[in-house]
Design an enzyme around this catalytic site. Structure first.
Site, PDB file in Angstrom:
ATOM      1  N   ASP A 286       0.862  -1.179   0.000  1.00  0.00           N
ATOM      2  CA  ASP A 286       0.000   0.000   0.000  1.00  0.00           C
ATOM      3  C   ASP A 286       0.907   1.241   0.000  1.00  0.00           C
ATOM      4  O   ASP A 286       2.130   1.164   0.192  1.00  0.00           O
ATOM      5  CB  ASP A 286      -0.981  -0.006   1.182  1.00  0.00           C
ATOM      6  CG  ASP A 286      -2.209   0.872   0.889  1.00  0.00           C
ATOM      7  OD1 ASP A 286      -2.150   1.705  -0.037  1.00  0.00           O
ATOM      8  OD2 ASP A 286      -3.228   0.731   1.591  1.00  0.00           O
TER       9      ASP A 286
HETATM   10  C1  NOJ Z   1      -4.002   3.970   0.033  1.00  0.00           C
HETATM   11  C2  NOJ Z   1      -5.188   3.059   0.174  1.00  0.00           C
HETATM   12  O1  NOJ Z   1      -5.109   2.359   1.397  1.00  0.00           O
HETATM   13  C3  NOJ Z   1      -5.320   2.056  -0.941  1.00  0.00           C
HETATM   14  O2  NOJ Z   1      -6.542   1.405  -0.818  1.00  0.00           O
HETATM   15  C4  NOJ Z   1      -5.184   2.715  -2.277  1.00  0.00           C
HETATM   16  O3  NOJ Z   1      -5.331   1.760  -3.296  1.00  0.00           O
HETATM   17  C5  NOJ Z   1      -3.835   3.397  -2.348  1.00  0.00           C
HETATM   18  N1  NOJ Z   1      -3.773   4.420  -1.325  1.00  0.00           N
HETATM   19  C6  NOJ Z   1      -3.563   4.010  -3.697  1.00  0.00           C
HETATM   20  O4  NOJ Z   1      -4.335   5.131  -3.880  1.00  0.00           O
END
Ligand code: NOJ
Length: 785
Positions: free
Chosen positions: A306
């Site tokens: 993430d």
């Molecule tokens: C953080 C989020 O937790 C995740 O779900 C998302 O895909 C990413 N950012 C990318 O934007």
């Protein structure tokens, strides 16, 4: 172990998503978890591309290999980033493998041109984006889609999202979010499918099948990325990014199944989560990433961290510098570093110092290249910009958005009005409506928290749709308050508008972008701002009131559920919000959504979920509506100031018609644990066939989602008071009866034991066919040795 797990996931879905002989629902066939028409999971690797990958790996420098494992955000950031912007230069040097957060074909092609034409090895970039519930055509938020209990519909929405985003060059979505969540305080509960592993698995499978299509290399297919692996939905106190404690047993029984289903559906990538799990951050957890995902499940795709999760290992406290964070994440099994830049900064040096074997880097690069080959990016790196606009908001996509919105609405209450029947649907004698509330003429919020490229101007609001239906002179609109603020004058105007109309429709709730989704945990779950006051003043007029709740979670509104005659959970319905709401309000469409989670009475009950254990002191018949009166009432598992039961149970949802459940029958009265355990490893055949007759006892056509639950007692590990093992949507004309059949596989009776083995044990079984998790018709049977 592999075959057992694989079979357990696939067979459970296959058998339990059973069919009736004649339904209009979009359910699956009796023996496939994949909605009909889909030939099966797209394959990730083939001998030809593996050979090409070998050749490339031979040519790549260590830095070029590391480059494939590096990903940056080049558009609207979705979190604090690294501040880097020198991407063009880095791409030319082969230092970047993937980009996220750009969203137009022109931008994609511009970056791709540098990679393909100017970098030494011409390896294309992979472009990813959060396409969560649609790209340009916004569908209802995922929690709303889950309330449809309609995996085939969800698969179609994902297909539309794939067609539109691929037309803009986006071949990778960070979706589906398959985190089980039992806590409405967590803002991200809006992004998932609720609390149940069985429903969640069916939906996870549907998203992946929809995004990836039958061939990943078709130009309109995109790679899915089930997330967030794993446990993120169980953050303590519902506070985002917080720590998680889940036993291995609970992890396997409740939290892992939807991920397993997504992997079995062929998901090309997967995202590791922010949270720590039992002390080990999930983005550096070899047990979940290496042992389970790759070892047990044989996942061949990319594990992407993430956003800055690798860097966050330092804040978690398991790395005191960037090099250690990179090493820990990488060796645990994270192939790609989203935004942290720590693989870029340290991985090559870690290989040179011998701390990371180069063979491991080669494996990760292979996974990245495998996905790029599987998507056909080497043959077709560019996107045809002239086709981009035409792919968006096609009439059939918009029609699907309306159907989806209609199916996600959950009618929570529909009381009889004095001398008449239920308030909804609004009768043709309703000539004028007071339309009130901050969400009544709101287009932006209707699009939900991850609106990708969705634009408010593509939408007709509830106000606009009502005006089309009744004539604008008959819609007395008064905003009444903002979402978070408001004045006495606004409330007075709303009261006046109500007094002049036959009925008041109130559109109240949360602000989608600020109060739901990521970084939007709430400690209070009432209506924000002045909305509760507004509601009470409007109800005090004595006019009939319909409350439409827009939210990314259940809201605790005991007053409203007691005093407002009709209440509907609308989530955020997407680009067709207005038309869908009006069609349901006036009865053109009968509401059929069912709650994919438990709706609490108060925040203090959270986490509250239906598939809980009985405890050693269940309250039994004790009256929990009043404080304990004696020791028998006191020393039980209860609150002294709140009931245990939810406001609405998991699976609940009313219709404008009524259904009768009868004639439950089982084809056996005894099962043997030995036979069931053999079946777990053997042929795909039902262990028990359950049937029941469902009749539409009202005067309107309607659709009902029939649910099948089991409870096991007498097992070595305590099992939930109920567990969903099957469901199906059926359509019934007034007076019509249908026989529903659930061919249950051995998995319906299996669980993870204390040694974390998936087994069937002798047990007393209670089985229900039910309209929700709190009622139903039941029978008992026995599993002998
Ligand atoms: C953080 C989020 O937790 C995740 O779900 C998302 O895909 C990413 N950012 C990318 O934007």
């Amino acid at each position: 172990m592999k075959s057992l797990l694989h079979r357990s996931a696939v067979l459970a879905l296959a058998l339990a998503l059973a069919s009736t002989t004649s339904t209009t629902s979009a359910q699956t066939s009796a023996h496939s978890p994949i909605p009909s028409g889909n030939p099966g999971p797209a394959s990730l690797s083939n001998p030809d591309s593996e050979k090409k990958i070998d050749e490339l790996l031979r040519k790549m420098t260590l830095e070029e290999k590391v480059g494939q494992l590096v990903q940056y955000s080049a558009g609207q950031p979705t979190g604090p980033g690294t501040g880097r912007t020198d991407y063009a230069d880095m791409i030319q040097k082969g230092e970047i493998g993937a980009i996220l957060n750009i969203a137009t074909a022109r931008e994609v092609n511009a970056f791709q041109k540098i990679a393909v034409e100017k970098s030494r090895l011409h390896i294309p970039l992979l472009f990813g984006l959060d396409v969560i519930h649609g790209f340009k055509t916004e569908f209802p938020i995922p929690l709303g889609l889950a309330a449809s209990w309609d995996p085939a519909l969800i698969q179609q929405t994902a297909r539309v999202a794939a067609r539109e985003s691929s037309a803009s060059g986006i071949r990778w979505t960070f979706s589906p979010m398959v985190d089980i969540s039992r806590d409405a305080r967590w803002g991200r509960i809006a992004e998932g499918a609720g609390e149940d592993p069985f429903l969640g698995s069916a939906i996870a499978h549907a998203y992946v099948a929809g995004y990836q299509g039958s061939r990943l290399d078709a130009p309109d297919s995109i790679a899915a990325c089930p997330k967030h692996f794993v446990g993120y939905g169980a953050v303590e106190g519902g506070r985002d990014y917080n720590s998680v404690e889940i036993s291995e047993h609970t992890l396997r029984q409740f939290y892992l199944p939807p991920f397993r289903a997504a992997v079995d559906a062929g998901a090309a990538t997967l995202m590791s989560s922010f949270n720590s799990l039992n002390g080990v951050p999930s983005s550096a957890n070899p047990f979940t990433l290496d042992h389970i995902l790759r070892g047990e499940w044989h996942f061949q795709g990319i594990v992407d961290s993430d956003y800055t999760a690798v860097m966050e290992l330092m804040a978690h406290g398991i790395a005191n510098d960037g090099a250690t964070a990179a090493r820990r994440a990488f060796l645990a099994g994270v192939d790609m570093d989203m935004v942290s830049s720590l693989y870029h900064d340290h991985l090559a040096q870690l290989v040179r110092s011998g701390e990371v074997p180069e063979a491991r880097v080669d494996e990760s690069v292979r996974r990245v290249l495998r996905v790029k080959f599987a998507l056909g990016l080497f043959e077709r790196p560019y996107t045809d910009e002239s086709h981009e606009a035409g792919a968006m908001l096609q009439p059939e996509s918009i029609a699907l958005a309306r159907t989806a919105a209609e199916r996600t609405l959950v009618l929570l209450k529909n009381a009889d009005m004095p001398g008449q029947g239920p308030l909804l649907p609004l009768s043709s004698s309703v000539k004028s409506v007071a339309l009130i509330g901050p969400l009544a003429d709101d287009a932006a919020d209707m699009l939900g928290s991850w609106a990708a490229q969705g634009r408010p101007l593509d939408e007709i609001t509830l106000r606009g749709s009502l005006a089309r239906r009744l004539g604008s002179e008959n819609v007395r609109y008064a905003k009444g308050s903002g979402i978070l603020d408001g004045t006495d004058e606004q409330i007075a105007e709303a009261v006046k508008a109500t007094q002049q109309a036959d009925v008041a429709i109130l559109a109240l709730g949360e602000n989608a972008a600020e109060m739901t989704g990521e970084a939007a945990s709430r400690a209070f779950l009432g209506l924000p701002g002045h909305q509760q006051l507004l509601l009470e003043k409007v109800v005090a007029t004595g006019k009939p009131v319909v409350l439409l709740l827009f939210s990314g979670r259940p809201l605790t509104l005991p007053w409203a559920f007691e005093h407002v005659p009709a209440v509907m959970a609308c989530w955020f319905p997407g680009v067709q919000a207005g038309p869908a709401l009006v069609r349901v309000l006036f009865g053109d469409v009968n509401p059929s959504g069912k709650l994919p989670l438990t709706w609490p009475r108060s925040v203090g009950q959270e986490p509250l979920y239906y598939n809980a254990l009985n405890t050693g002191r269940p309250p039994g018949d004790v009256d929990l509506t009043r404080p304990p009166q004696n020791i028998f009432e006191k020393y039980v598992s209860r609150y002294i100031d709140q009931q245990n039961s939810p406001q609405f149970p998991f699976g609940f949802g009313l219709s404008y018609t009524t259904f009768r459940y009868a004639n439950l029958s089982l084809d056996k009265s005894k099962l043997s644990a030995k036979d069931l355990n053999d079946l777990l490893h053997g042929a795909t055949k039902p262990a028990l066939t359950v049937t029941a007759e469902i009749t539409n006892t009202g005067s309107r056509s309607g659709e009902e989602t029939v649910q099948c639950y089991v409870r096991l007692q007498g097992t070595s590990v305590a099992q939930p008071v109920r567990a969903l093992v099957g469901f199906q949507r059926i359509a019934l004309a007034p007076g019509e009866s249908k026989k529903v059949t659930f061919p249950l596989g051995p998995e319906a009776f299996a669980f993870w034991d204390a040694l974390n083995k998936f087994v069937v044990e002798p047990a007393k079984v209670t089985l229900w066919i039910a309209p929700d998790s709190s009622q139903g018709i039941r029978q008992e049977l026995e599993i002998t040795k």
